[in-house]
Design a protein around this motif. Structure first.
Motif, PDB file in Angstrom:
ATOM      1  N   UNK A  68     -24.030  17.860 -21.385  1.00 57.54           N
ATOM      2  CA  UNK A  68     -23.954  16.821 -22.402  1.00 57.54           C
ATOM      3  C   UNK A  68     -22.677  16.868 -23.202  1.00 57.54           C
ATOM      4  N   UNK A  69     -21.877  17.880 -22.998  1.00 55.14           N
ATOM      5  CA  UNK A  69     -20.675  18.085 -23.804  1.00 55.14           C
ATOM      6  C   UNK A  69     -19.455  18.153 -22.883  1.00 55.14           C
ATOM      7  N   UNK A  70     -18.627  17.138 -22.929  1.00 52.50           N
ATOM      8  CA  UNK A  70     -17.442  17.090 -22.068  1.00 52.50           C
ATOM      9  C   UNK A  70     -16.530  18.284 -22.334  1.00 52.50           C
ATOM     10  N   UNK A  71     -16.506  18.769 -23.566  1.00 55.04           N
ATOM     11  CA  UNK A  71     -15.619  19.894 -23.886  1.00 55.04           C
ATOM     12  C   UNK A  71     -16.039  21.170 -23.157  1.00 55.04           C
ATOM     13  N   UNK A  72     -17.269  21.233 -22.655  1.00 54.48           N
ATOM     14  CA  UNK A  72     -17.734  22.396 -21.908  1.00 54.48           C
ATOM     15  C   UNK A  72     -17.449  22.289 -20.408  1.00 54.48           C
ATOM     16  N   UNK A  73     -16.808  21.178 -20.016  1.00 56.68           N
ATOM     17  CA  UNK A  73     -16.473  20.966 -18.612  1.00 56.68           C
ATOM     18  C   UNK A  73     -15.056  21.467 -18.367  1.00 56.68           C
ATOM     19  N   UNK A 123      -0.461  20.704   8.801  1.00 52.05           N
ATOM     20  CA  UNK A 123       0.085  19.346   8.936  1.00 52.05           C
ATOM     21  C   UNK A 123      -1.005  18.372   9.388  1.00 52.05           C
ATOM     22  N   UNK A 124      -1.857  18.800  10.311  1.00 52.50           N
ATOM     23  CA  UNK A 124      -2.959  17.954  10.775  1.00 52.50           C
ATOM     24  C   UNK A 124      -3.950  17.681   9.667  1.00 52.50           C
ATOM     25  N   UNK A 125      -4.246  18.697   8.870  1.00 48.15           N
ATOM     26  CA  UNK A 125      -5.178  18.540   7.756  1.00 48.15           C
ATOM     27  C   UNK A 125      -4.635  17.547   6.734  1.00 48.15           C
ATOM     28  N   UNK A 126      -3.336  17.646   6.441  1.00 46.59           N
ATOM     29  CA  UNK A 126      -2.773  16.741   5.432  1.00 46.59           C
ATOM     30  C   UNK A 126      -2.731  15.292   5.910  1.00 46.59           C
ATOM     31  N   UNK A 127      -2.641  15.076   7.212  1.00 46.49           N
ATOM     32  CA  UNK A 127      -2.647  13.719   7.754  1.00 46.49           C
ATOM     33  C   UNK A 127      -4.069  13.150   7.786  1.00 46.49           C
ATOM     34  N   UNK A 128      -5.046  13.963   8.153  1.00 47.90           N
ATOM     35  CA  UNK A 128      -6.403  13.478   8.381  1.00 47.90           C
ATOM     36  C   UNK A 128      -7.310  13.514   7.161  1.00 47.90           C
ATOM     37  N   UNK A 129      -7.013  14.361   6.201  1.00 43.38           N
ATOM     38  CA  UNK A 129      -7.893  14.486   5.040  1.00 43.38           C
ATOM     39  C   UNK A 129      -7.102  14.414   3.739  1.00 43.38           C
ATOM     40  N   UNK A 130      -7.739  13.876   2.740  1.00 43.27           N
ATOM     41  CA  UNK A 130      -7.123  13.819   1.410  1.00 43.27           C
ATOM     42  C   UNK A 130      -7.384  15.137   0.691  1.00 43.27           C
ATOM     43  N   UNK A 131      -6.437  15.547  -0.119  1.00 50.87           N
ATOM     44  CA  UNK A 131      -6.653  16.743  -0.925  1.00 50.87           C
ATOM     45  C   UNK A 131      -7.550  16.397  -2.102  1.00 50.87           C
ATOM     46  N   UNK A 132      -8.380  17.335  -2.536  1.00 49.85           N
ATOM     47  CA  UNK A 132      -9.171  17.100  -3.743  1.00 49.85           C
ATOM     48  C   UNK A 132      -8.246  16.924  -4.945  1.00 49.85           C
ATOM     49  N   UNK A 133      -8.672  16.118  -5.914  1.00 50.02           N
ATOM     50  CA  UNK A 133      -7.834  15.818  -7.078  1.00 50.02           C
ATOM     51  C   UNK A 133      -8.578  16.146  -8.363  1.00 50.02           C
ATOM     52  N   UNK A 134      -7.906  16.842  -9.247  1.00 49.49           N
ATOM     53  CA  UNK A 134      -8.463  17.185 -10.545  1.00 49.49           C
ATOM     54  C   UNK A 134      -8.415  15.967 -11.459  1.00 49.49           C
ATOM     55  N   UNK A 135      -9.560  15.602 -12.042  1.00 47.52           N
ATOM     56  CA  UNK A 135      -9.652  14.428 -12.918  1.00 47.52           C
ATOM     57  C   UNK A 135      -9.910  14.811 -14.370  1.00 47.52           C
ATOM     58  N   UNK A 136     -10.549  15.954 -14.584  1.00 41.66           N
ATOM     59  CA  UNK A 136     -10.804  16.474 -15.922  1.00 41.66           C
ATOM     60  C   UNK A 136     -10.409  17.942 -15.910  1.00 41.66           C
ATOM     61  N   UNK A 137      -9.691  18.354 -16.927  1.00 40.64           N
ATOM     62  CA  UNK A 137      -9.283  19.744 -17.042  1.00 40.64           C
ATOM     63  C   UNK A 137      -9.536  20.238 -18.453  1.00 40.64           C
ATOM     64  N   UNK A 138     -10.277  21.333 -18.564  1.00 44.51           N
ATOM     65  CA  UNK A 138     -10.566  21.950 -19.864  1.00 44.51           C
ATOM     66  C   UNK A 138     -11.117  20.927 -20.858  1.00 44.51           C
ATOM     67  N   UNK A 139     -12.016  20.068 -20.389  1.00 52.11           N
ATOM     68  CA  UNK A 139     -12.653  19.075 -21.250  1.00 52.11           C
ATOM     69  C   UNK A 139     -11.791  17.869 -21.573  1.00 52.11           C
ATOM     70  N   UNK A 140     -10.629  17.774 -20.958  1.00 49.32           N
ATOM     71  CA  UNK A 140      -9.694  16.689 -21.226  1.00 49.32           C
ATOM     72  C   UNK A 140      -9.540  15.801 -19.999  1.00 49.32           C
ATOM     73  N   UNK A 141      -9.739  14.494 -20.195  1.00 45.31           N
ATOM     74  CA  UNK A 141      -9.560  13.538 -19.102  1.00 45.31           C
ATOM     75  C   UNK A 141      -8.088  13.450 -18.744  1.00 45.31           C
ATOM     76  N   UNK A 142      -7.788  13.480 -17.463  1.00 49.82           N
ATOM     77  CA  UNK A 142      -6.408  13.361 -16.985  1.00 49.82           C
ATOM     78  C   UNK A 142      -6.173  11.905 -16.604  1.00 49.82           C
ATOM     79  N   UNK A 143      -5.661  11.145 -17.559  1.00 47.67           N
ATOM     80  CA  UNK A 143      -5.541   9.687 -17.410  1.00 47.67           C
ATOM     81  C   UNK A 143      -4.737   9.274 -16.181  1.00 47.67           C
ATOM     82  N   UNK A 144      -3.639   9.957 -15.909  1.00 52.50           N
ATOM     83  CA  UNK A 144      -2.824   9.592 -14.748  1.00 52.50           C
ATOM     84  C   UNK A 144      -3.602   9.779 -13.446  1.00 52.50           C
ATOM     85  N   UNK A 145      -4.350  10.873 -13.365  1.00 54.53           N
ATOM     86  CA  UNK A 145      -5.146  11.141 -12.159  1.00 54.53           C
ATOM     87  C   UNK A 145      -6.276  10.119 -12.030  1.00 54.53           C
TER      88      UNK A 145
END
Length: 177
Positions: free
Chosen positions: A133-138, A90-112
């Motif tokens: 150099x290749x987003x699809x490899x991310x 509970x303390x961690x969730x109040x004091x720190x933000x959770x990491x957020x996924x922005x790209x998954x399997x080479x695909x941009x997550x527009x909502x994130x």
């Protein structure tokens, strides 16, 4: 104003030296975590310590003892907050933000990207900076709690356990929750 008085210069030197020693002692007593920049909360405390030190040095209305007390208070509060965040979910969730996924399997997550206010250009820049150099490899780009961006490529994913606790579920991969 180039010069007011030697008394002011002597005060800055003497109080500055004492304040510097005080900061060092406080940091040694409270540990390395006090000025770690692991998340936004840590950054704020680091800036506050710097601002307090500057105030002690340059504002003659603030006595050394008041300034040292302020430094000790900031370090103590940071120590308590770090202890709470490291031991209580509970303390961690109040004091720190959770990491957020922005790209998954080479695909941009527009909502994130939209919710975290990160542009596609920033994502491409961090991918390039990682040597890719290749987003699809991310496999993943993660906005970390401290505001930095991490890139994980297909050849470095391993079992994906580093993505545990990242907010959002990657596309076509059930390993992350």
């Amino acid at each position: 104003m180039w010069f007011d008085s030697w008394a002011d210069v002597v005060r800055v030197v003497s109080v500055g030296a004492a304040a510097y020693v005080t900061v060092i002692v406080i940091l040694r007593l409270t540990g390395k975590r006090t000025l770690a920049k692991l998340n936004a909360f840590d950054l704020v405390v680091t800036v506050a310590v710097g601002s307090t030190l500057a105030t002690i040095l340059l504002n003659s209305d603030v006595s050394f003892v008041e300034g040292a007390t302020a430094l000790a208070l900031l370090a103590t509060l940071q120590f308590v907050a770090a202890t709470v965040a490291s031991r209580l979910n509970a303390g961690r969730s109040v004091l720190t933000a959770r990491p957020t996924l922005l790209v998954s399997q080479g695909r941009l997550l527009d909502d994130a990207l939209t919710s975290q206010r990160v542009s596609v250009d920033e994502i491409r820049q961090v991918i390039r900076s990682s040597g890719q150099g290749d987003v699809s490899q991310v496999v993943a780009v993660v906005l970390e709690s401290d505001g930095s961006l991490s890139v994980i490529t297909a050849d470095k994913i391993g079992d994906g356990s580093a993505l545990s606790g990242v907010q959002s579920t990657p596309v076509d991969d059930g390993r992350t929750k």
